[in-house]
Design an enzyme around this catalytic site. Sequence first.
Site, PDB file in Angstrom:
ATOM      1  CB  SER A  42      -1.281  -0.160   0.873  1.00  8.70           C
ATOM      2  OG  SER A  42      -1.318   1.025   1.280  1.00  8.70           O
TER       3      SER A  42
ATOM      4  CE1 TYR B 113      -4.095  -2.380   4.918  1.00  4.86           C
ATOM      5  CE2 TYR B 113      -3.421  -0.103   4.176  1.00  4.86           C
ATOM      6  CZ  TYR B 113      -4.295  -1.788   4.149  1.00  4.86           C
ATOM      7  OH  TYR B 113      -3.889  -1.815   2.360  1.00  4.86           O
TER       8      TYR B 113
END
Length: 252
Positions: A146, A159
């Site tokens: 990401s 995350y």
Amino acid sequence: MSRLLSGKRLLITGAARGLGLEFARAACAAGASVVMADILAEQVLAGARALSAEGCMAHGLSLDLADPDSIARCAHDGAQLLGGLDGLVNCGAIATGIGGVDMLALDVAVWDRVMQVNVRGSWLMTRAVVPYLKVSGAGKVVNIASDTALWGAPRLMAYVASKGALLAMTRSMARELGEYNICVNAISPGLTQVEATTYVPASRHQHYVDGRSINRPQVPEDVNGTVLYLLSDLASFVTGQNLPVNGGFVFN
């Protein structure tokens, strides 16, 4: 594109919905056979049936990335269904329900769960498929990271840290698996319009649009081509790399 992955046998985790499902659909359209795996067992089986009805070779399997035994079964059963494996897409991850809390208030149990699934799960799944990728002779692993790990998205610490770890693991995996002609790469998508991002505040979506070199929302079709390339023979001398796919929000 319809022949780019002709004959390739792929295992895609996190394929019940969102980017994982779109990767499976795109891979099938490019000629691959796919095993789609997810903890959302009924949903991933339905997705596989839908692709099969369209003429694709697709199978669905239940997978819990927090359970090493489930991971081992998935790799074994996936290889049995396809007669081997040529590629793995590590897309499965915990992404929803963990944002919006700053690092001072982040619950330790949430941190541990995210690391268990996103980091350990991706390592164990890769380890489980290596024997099959060795036999393939031209194995490919694509880790879905990401771009939050590239710019340090706030209030999303667990995350972001997990995806940063996945990027580091990609480089280490590439070093260790290169001797078997297995290429390991990562992509870092920007904020993409899928089910997993519906909870993200509109202001964060707009922050991305405003900050991109290409000023528009990102959709799954923007990401598919890079994944297909990294799974294909065109990328057989590309390994240990991270490709941000975010319209120029951040650069590598």
